[in-house]
Each structure stands twice: as structure tokens, then as C-alpha cells.
Design an enzyme around this catalytic site. Structure first.
Site, PDB file in Angstrom:
ATOM      1  N   ASN A   9       0.967  -1.088   0.036  1.00  0.00           N
ATOM      2  CA  ASN A   9       0.241   0.055  -0.035  1.00  0.00           C
ATOM      3  C   ASN A   9       0.854   1.201   0.006  1.00  0.00           C
ATOM      4  O   ASN A   9       1.403   1.481   0.751  1.00  0.00           O
ATOM      5  CB  ASN A   9      -1.073   0.023   1.323  1.00  0.00           C
ATOM      6  CG  ASN A   9      -1.758   1.235   1.391  1.00  0.00           C
ATOM      7  OD1 ASN A   9      -1.895   1.898   0.347  1.00  0.00           O
ATOM      8  ND2 ASN A   9      -2.441   1.658   2.379  1.00  0.00           N
ATOM      9  N   LYS A  11       0.176   4.364  -0.460  1.00  0.00           N
ATOM     10  CA  LYS A  11      -0.670   5.478   0.033  1.00  0.00           C
ATOM     11  C   LYS A  11      -0.363   6.885  -0.779  1.00  0.00           C
ATOM     12  O   LYS A  11      -0.205   6.450  -1.885  1.00  0.00           O
ATOM     13  CB  LYS A  11      -0.164   5.610   1.642  1.00  0.00           C
ATOM     14  CG  LYS A  11      -0.352   4.545   2.537  1.00  0.00           C
ATOM     15  CD  LYS A  11       0.004   4.613   4.033  1.00  0.00           C
ATOM     16  CE  LYS A  11      -0.363   3.537   4.507  1.00  0.00           C
ATOM     17  NZ  LYS A  11      -0.189   3.629   6.156  1.00  0.00           N
ATOM     18  N   HIS A  96      -9.528   1.565   4.895  1.00  0.00           N
ATOM     19  CA  HIS A  96      -8.514   1.844   5.573  1.00  0.00           C
ATOM     20  C   HIS A  96      -8.518   2.767   6.717  1.00  0.00           C
ATOM     21  O   HIS A  96      -9.186   3.777   6.771  1.00  0.00           O
ATOM     22  CB  HIS A  96      -7.261   2.270   4.696  1.00  0.00           C
ATOM     23  CG  HIS A  96      -5.929   2.151   5.198  1.00  0.00           C
ATOM     24  ND1 HIS A  96      -5.490   3.213   5.888  1.00  0.00           N
ATOM     25  CD2 HIS A  96      -4.769   1.360   5.184  1.00  0.00           C
ATOM     26  CE1 HIS A  96      -4.230   2.963   6.436  1.00  0.00           C
ATOM     27  NE2 HIS A  96      -3.869   2.007   5.856  1.00  0.00           N
ATOM     28  N   GLU A  98      -6.895   5.425   7.768  1.00  0.00           N
ATOM     29  CA  GLU A  98      -6.521   6.501   7.514  1.00  0.00           C
ATOM     30  C   GLU A  98      -7.594   7.401   6.829  1.00  0.00           C
ATOM     31  O   GLU A  98      -8.086   8.513   7.042  1.00  0.00           O
ATOM     32  CB  GLU A  98      -5.171   6.800   6.596  1.00  0.00           C
ATOM     33  CG  GLU A  98      -3.914   6.619   7.323  1.00  0.00           C
ATOM     34  CD  GLU A  98      -3.001   5.743   6.486  1.00  0.00           C
ATOM     35  OE1 GLU A  98      -2.962   5.791   5.462  1.00  0.00           O
ATOM     36  OE2 GLU A  98      -2.003   5.272   7.084  1.00  0.00           O
ATOM     37  N   GLU A 168      -5.466  -4.209  10.897  1.00  0.00           N
ATOM     38  CA  GLU A 168      -4.478  -3.149  11.155  1.00  0.00           C
ATOM     39  C   GLU A 168      -4.797  -2.150  12.257  1.00  0.00           C
ATOM     40  O   GLU A 168      -5.610  -1.408  12.390  1.00  0.00           O
ATOM     41  CB  GLU A 168      -4.498  -2.175   9.775  1.00  0.00           C
ATOM     42  CG  GLU A 168      -4.229  -2.813   8.555  1.00  0.00           C
ATOM     43  CD  GLU A 168      -3.757  -1.785   7.387  1.00  0.00           C
ATOM     44  OE1 GLU A 168      -2.579  -2.312   6.907  1.00  0.00           O
ATOM     45  OE2 GLU A 168      -4.280  -0.865   7.374  1.00  0.00           O
ATOM     46  N   GLY A 174       2.339   3.086  10.962  1.00  0.00           N
ATOM     47  CA  GLY A 174       3.484   4.160  10.720  1.00  0.00           C
ATOM     48  C   GLY A 174       4.110   4.624  12.015  1.00  0.00           C
ATOM     49  O   GLY A 174       4.857   5.709  11.959  1.00  0.00           O
ATOM     50  N   SER A 214       3.357  -1.677  10.617  1.00  0.00           N
ATOM     51  CA  SER A 214       4.834  -1.752  10.584  1.00  0.00           C
ATOM     52  C   SER A 214       5.633  -2.955  10.481  1.00  0.00           C
ATOM     53  O   SER A 214       6.481  -3.528  11.063  1.00  0.00           O
ATOM     54  CB  SER A 214       5.303  -1.229  12.135  1.00  0.00           C
ATOM     55  OG  SER A 214       5.053  -0.101  12.492  1.00  0.00           O
TER      56      SER A 214
END
Ligand code: 13P
Length: 256
Positions: A9, A11, A96, A98, A168, A174, A214
């Protein structure tokens, strides 16, 4: 045995030129390895070029990061399932964290997006996961169950089997703070158990559940060898073609 699926991904990273140079190196590093399924998920602007470059590459598939649920119309800034299909996109990420946190996605919109994807024969990668506050408050199972029931409402067992789930944990994305293999396994076993109740045990056994947060070359093996971890959704570490190839290869070794 479920075939593991490792997805990059990217992003909001990678211009078209950067994507080309990534693929040159990555495809060479990967060679003819195909024991795990590999998916590259560029931003929309690089999809067409990556799609062209993958025409002769059998062991890397194309994914997209988002879609809109409507077929067409006045939805400025949005992209439809048919637009993705035309570029030979096979997978699409929905929900996701985010997008949930920064762009207001809810289980209800995730559900509509997953429906639009499947109806266009795209396979949704449905993301779920708890925040740190929810983990600290012992709400992991409650949160995952609510996200699963909301995001997956109305799908048949056959449809669910087409999907990929991605666990996730928000606190691991991140941050460099990976869930331990045991923490990820515990959550993912719970997710599988929940799918058995939403659908049936055979569907739960078939559906693939990725871990994301991560993931790197040096922790991939330990995570991917857990019984309920069927692959990875890799963010930061997927931007380096050699590092990402290492993650794929470490996972492939476990498939024998
Ligand atoms: P990182 O691998 O950068 O933690 O991102 C994980 C992720 O969000 C993949 O979708």
C-alpha cells in the site's frame, strides 16, 4: 491451505516515474517467485502506467487504494469500480484506518464500497482495527466485531470468500510499533471466529486475513508464520523495492 497475500500500500507516495523505477527493481528481485500472491497498490495517478508495466508480469497483481460506490455521476474527485476494472485492477482497499480517521469513512460507507467492488468483480481488501485507547480499554474484540458486522452486512458466504480482510491496529500503523505476533494472532483468530458466526465455519476457514502495521523484512517471518495471519498489508516498507521483495520472499519460504 490459504495462499498468503502480500500487498504494497503505497498510500500518497510514488509519482509515475518513481513507480516505474520501483517496478524495474522489484520485478527483477522477485524473479519467478509465485508461492505468495503479490499485489502492488499505487495511487490512482500511477495505476495506468503500473498496469501497462505488469502486462507481461504474471506474479504481481494490481490494486487500488479506494473507490466510490456509485457507478458514475457528479462526485468530483471520486473514482468508480468500472474505471478501476478498465485498468485491470483486481483488488481495492476499503476502510483503511486513514480513510476512516481523516476522511470520515464509516462501516456503512465501507459496506457500500465493498458491495460496489464485488459487483464489478474487484476483490475488496476490507480493513479493520482498534485504536490504542480502545486496546487499553479492553475493547479490541467489541470494536472488531462491530466493524466486521457493519462492513460485511448483506454479503453471502460466496461473496465473503472473494474478500480479503486486513487487521491493522491503528496504533501500529506508521509508528514503528508492530503488534507482537501473539497479539496479531489473537486478534486475527477472533476475526476468523467472528466470520464463522456471520457466515459459516467453511467461509471462515477460506477467507484470508492480512496483518498490517509496521511490517518489515525483519519481522515478516515471525508474523506470517502465525496460523491466522495469511499475509501482510505493508505501508512504509513497501516503498523500497528490495525491502518489499525481501518481505515477499520471507513469506514465500513459509509456504512450502
Ligand atoms: P505501515 O507499514 O507504514 O505501518 O502502514 C501499514 C498500513 O497502513 C498498510 O495499509
Amino acid at each position: 491451505m490459504r495462499k498468503k497475500i502480500i500487498a504494497a500500500n503505497w498510500k500518497m507516495n510514488m509519482t509515475v516515474n518513481e513507480a516505474k523505477s520501483f517496478l524495474d527493481t522489484f520485478v527483477r528481485e522477485l524473479g519467478d517467485e509465485s508461492r505468495a500472491e503479490v499485489v502492488v497498490i499505487p495511487p490512482f495517478t500511477a495505476l495506468a502506467e503500473v498496469s501497462n508495466r505488469l502486462t507481461d508480469v504474471q506474479n504481481v497483481k494490481l490494486g487500488a487504494q479506494n473507490l466510490h460506490w456509485e457507478k458514475s455521476g457528479a462526485f468530483t474527485g471520486e473514482v468508480s469500480a468500472a474505471m478501476l476494472r478498465e485498468l485491470f485492477v483486481r483488488y481495492v482497499v476499503v476502510g483503511h484506518s486513514e480513510r476512516r480517521t481523516l476522511f470520515g469513512e464509516t462501516d456503512a460507507t465501507v459496506n457500500k464500497k465493498a458491495r460496489a467492488a464485488l459487483d464489478a468483480t474487484l476483490k475488496p481488501i476490507v480493513c479493520i482495527g482498534e485504536t490504542l485507547a480502545q486496546r487499553d480499554a479492553n475493547q479490541v474484540e467489541q470494536v472488531l466485531e462491530m466493524q466486521l458486522k457493519g462492513s460485511l452486512a448483506g454479503f453471502s458466504a460466496e461473496e465473503l470468500q472473494q474478500m480479503v480482510l486486513a487487521y491493522e491496529p491503528v496504533w501500529a500503523i506508521g509508528t514503528g510499533r508492530t503488534a507482537s505476533p501473539e497479539q496479531a494472532q489473537e486478534a486475527q483468530a477472533f476475526i476468523r471466529k467472528t466470520i464463522a458466526t456471520i457466515a459459516d465455519p467453511a467461509t471462515a476457514d477460506k477467507i484470508r486475513i492480512q496483518y498490517g502495521g509496521s511490517v518489515k523484512a525483519d519481522n515478516a517471518s515471525a508474523l506470517m508464520s502465525q496460523p491466522d495471519i495469511d499475509g501482510a498489508l505493508v505501508g512504509g516498507a513497501s516503498l523500497d523495492p528490495r525491502g518489499f521483495a525481501e518481505i515477499v520472499k520471507a513469506t514465500c519460504k513459509l509456504q512450502d
